[in-house]
Write an enzyme that holds these catalytic residues in place. Structure first.
Site, PDB file in Angstrom:
ATOM      1  N   THR A 175       0.764  -1.243   0.111  1.00  0.00           N
ATOM      2  CA  THR A 175      -0.156   0.071   0.153  1.00  0.00           C
ATOM      3  C   THR A 175       0.738   1.240  -0.020  1.00  0.00           C
ATOM      4  O   THR A 175       0.412   2.299  -0.454  1.00  0.00           O
ATOM      5  CB  THR A 175      -0.780   0.132   1.287  1.00  0.00           C
ATOM      6  OG1 THR A 175      -0.074  -0.051   2.425  1.00  0.00           O
ATOM      7  CG2 THR A 175      -2.092  -0.929   1.224  1.00  0.00           C
ATOM      8  N   ASP A 196       9.407   0.739   5.277  1.00  0.00           N
ATOM      9  CA  ASP A 196      10.551   0.291   5.985  1.00  0.00           C
ATOM     10  C   ASP A 196      11.324   1.486   6.779  1.00  0.00           C
ATOM     11  O   ASP A 196      11.658   1.156   7.920  1.00  0.00           O
ATOM     12  CB  ASP A 196      11.535  -0.403   5.039  1.00  0.00           C
ATOM     13  CG  ASP A 196      10.775  -1.727   4.387  1.00  0.00           C
ATOM     14  OD1 ASP A 196       9.761  -1.938   4.786  1.00  0.00           O
ATOM     15  OD2 ASP A 196      11.340  -2.142   3.260  1.00  0.00           O
ATOM     16  N   TYR A 244       8.662  -7.411  -8.057  1.00  0.00           N
ATOM     17  CA  TYR A 244       8.140  -6.066  -7.205  1.00  0.00           C
ATOM     18  C   TYR A 244       8.153  -4.747  -8.108  1.00  0.00           C
ATOM     19  O   TYR A 244       6.888  -4.122  -7.819  1.00  0.00           O
ATOM     20  CB  TYR A 244       9.294  -5.712  -6.070  1.00  0.00           C
ATOM     21  CG  TYR A 244       8.970  -4.698  -5.120  1.00  0.00           C
ATOM     22  CD1 TYR A 244       8.216  -4.981  -3.814  1.00  0.00           C
ATOM     23  CD2 TYR A 244       8.944  -3.273  -5.416  1.00  0.00           C
ATOM     24  CE1 TYR A 244       8.027  -4.075  -3.058  1.00  0.00           C
ATOM     25  CE2 TYR A 244       8.451  -2.374  -4.598  1.00  0.00           C
ATOM     26  CZ  TYR A 244       8.237  -2.765  -3.380  1.00  0.00           C
ATOM     27  OH  TYR A 244       7.602  -1.572  -2.535  1.00  0.00           O
TER      28      TYR A 244
HETATM   29  C1  GLA Z   1       9.006  -3.916   0.747  1.00  0.00           C
HETATM   30  C2  GLA Z   1       9.288  -2.697   0.481  1.00  0.00           C
HETATM   31  C3  GLA Z   1       8.151  -1.850   1.382  1.00  0.00           C
HETATM   32  C4  GLA Z   1       6.633  -2.104   0.818  1.00  0.00           C
HETATM   33  C5  GLA Z   1       6.685  -3.898   1.314  1.00  0.00           C
HETATM   34  C6  GLA Z   1       5.382  -4.353   0.771  1.00  0.00           C
HETATM   35  O1  GLA Z   1       9.336  -4.287   2.150  1.00  0.00           O
HETATM   36  O2  GLA Z   1      10.406  -2.225   0.841  1.00  0.00           O
HETATM   37  O3  GLA Z   1       8.309  -0.264   0.773  1.00  0.00           O
HETATM   38  O4  GLA Z   1       6.309  -1.918  -0.478  1.00  0.00           O
HETATM   39  O5  GLA Z   1       7.658  -4.675   0.499  1.00  0.00           O
HETATM   40  O6  GLA Z   1       4.327  -3.985   1.709  1.00  0.00           O
END
Ligand code: GLA
Length: 383
Positions: A34, A172, A221
């Site tokens: 999200t 993160d 991703y």
């Molecule tokens: C990884 C990315 C985050 C986020 C998650 C999925 O951890 O680094 O920014 O997009 O995936 O929620």
């Protein structure tokens, strides 16, 4: 950890470090994919950290040393280019330094740097954000940069997006920066508002790493990112470009014919996941932890069927651990396509039960998952 790192630093560079900072790894609690859609997400900073030590040099070089191998990488301050594969561990602090300078900070000399970590790498706990935030804080302390927490969090993400080359959102770095013991970090990724609210007493987090990593994880991703942007572009038609956060399920359904089934599903996951995050916050405030657990499982189901970032191993772990006494709920955590499952449990859930889950998994897949029991911890700070 600080005294151990200090003595390693002296051994490596022949003089003491002048600045120390630490930052935690994180668990994504709920709010999957999200963040880069301007949505809502929640995470927990954990009690495993990266600590960075720095000292000024009397030239214009940056030196990064690896505590594991003793290897040193020397970079010219006037040539802050991304390093190749072999030295890509340097890119995290290097990118942070580059964007600190671009943000107007000035450094009159180079530095020597050494890191120490208790965040297991590749376990889905975002050791990279912990490196970025600990580096940023240590650099700010060494040079006396006048910079606030939010800017350091943003610079961590910028470094990951533009320097490392991963199109992640702010989850993160936000959780590593704004974490607080016994609290969740709630993030509105559109306004970049970070707030803490209390975790229920006596809850625990267990991480089961499947040890499976899809070979194309970075590409997948980026592909999901592109699919979400495609949905947002179609939904924004006729107006200015807005992110998926701005749209409801009725907006999406009204545009269904203009979208492929795949892109529709990705957008549906994001829109409904935002609603689940809001609901989880409300239920936590009401103390309905069982309800929160059900939302975690619903989030996983949506990742599995709509966003398609789960895999057989993660599904199996979620199904297995969800049936165990003391578990409120479980879901994949982080990017997906392999990686880790998080179980949210009460404080009776034990290592023995975790080992049983691991055995059942091993029987099916012929390999043991890595298990990490995590408590919540504080966010980035100088130490
Ligand atoms: C990884 C990315 C985050 C986020 C998650 C999925 O951890 O680094 O920014 O997009 O995936 O929620």
């Amino acid at each position: 950890m600080k005294s151990t790192l200090a003595s390693y630093f002296e051994k490596t560079y022949g003089r003491p470090a002048e600045a120390f900072a630490q930052a935690p790894g994180r668990i994504e609690f709920i709010g999957n994919h999200t963040d880069y859609n301007g949505g809502l997400t929640m995470g927990v900073a954990i009690d495993k950290i990266v600590m960075a030590a720095l000292a000024r040099r009397d030239d214009k070089k940056l030196c990064f040393a690896s505590i594991k191998t003793g290897e040193k990488v020397l970079v010219d301050m006037d040539d802050l280019q991304k390093r190749d594969r072999e030295h890509n561990w340097v890119n995290y602090p290097l990118g942070v330094f580059k964007y600190l300078l671009e943000a107007g900070m000035t450094a009159d000399c180079g530095f020597d740097m050494l890191d120490m970590s208790s965040v297991p790498p590749g376990a889905g706990l975002s050791s990279s954000a912990a490196i970025e935030l600990s580096s940023g804080y240590a650099m700010a302390s060494l040079y006396g940069f006048d910079i606030d927490r939010k800017s350091l969090v943003r610079i961590g993400r910028q470094s990951e997006n533009l320097f490392v080359g991963m199109p992640c959102g702010i989850l993160d770095q936000g959780v590593s920066g704004y974490g607080k013991a016994d609290s969740l970090v709630y993030i509105d990724c559109l306004t970049e508002d970070f707030s803490n609210f209390p975790l229920p007493h006596k809850c625990r987090f267990w991480l089961f790493n499947s040890t499976k990593k899809h070979a194309l994880v970075d590409g997948l991703y980026a592909e999901r990112h592109a699919e979400c942007m495609e949905a947002a572009r179609v939904l924004s038609e006729g107006g200015k470009m807005r992110l998926l956060r701005h749209f409801t399920m009725s907006d999406l359904d009204a545009a269904k014919e203009k979208l492929s089934q795949k892109v529709y599903n990705r957008a549906r996951h994001v829109i409904e996941e935002n609603a689940r995050v809001l609901k989880a916050k409300e239920l936590l405030e009401r103390g309905d932890i069982a309800g929160v657990g059900r939302l975690l499982n619903a989030s996983h189901e949506s990742s599995k069927t709509l966003f398609e970032n789960s895999c057989e191993e993660l599904d199996y772990l979620v199904d297995t651990v969800s049936g165990v006494e003391g578990v409120y709920g479980a879901r994949l955590t982080g990017g997906g396509f392999g990686g880790a499952v998080m179980a949210f449990t009460d404080d009776t859930f034990s290592q023995t039960q975790a080992n049983e889950v691991a055995q059942i998994y091993e029987k099916k897949f012929g390999k043991k998952p890595m298990i990490f029991a995590c408590a919540s911890g504080d966010g980035a700070k100088t130490v």
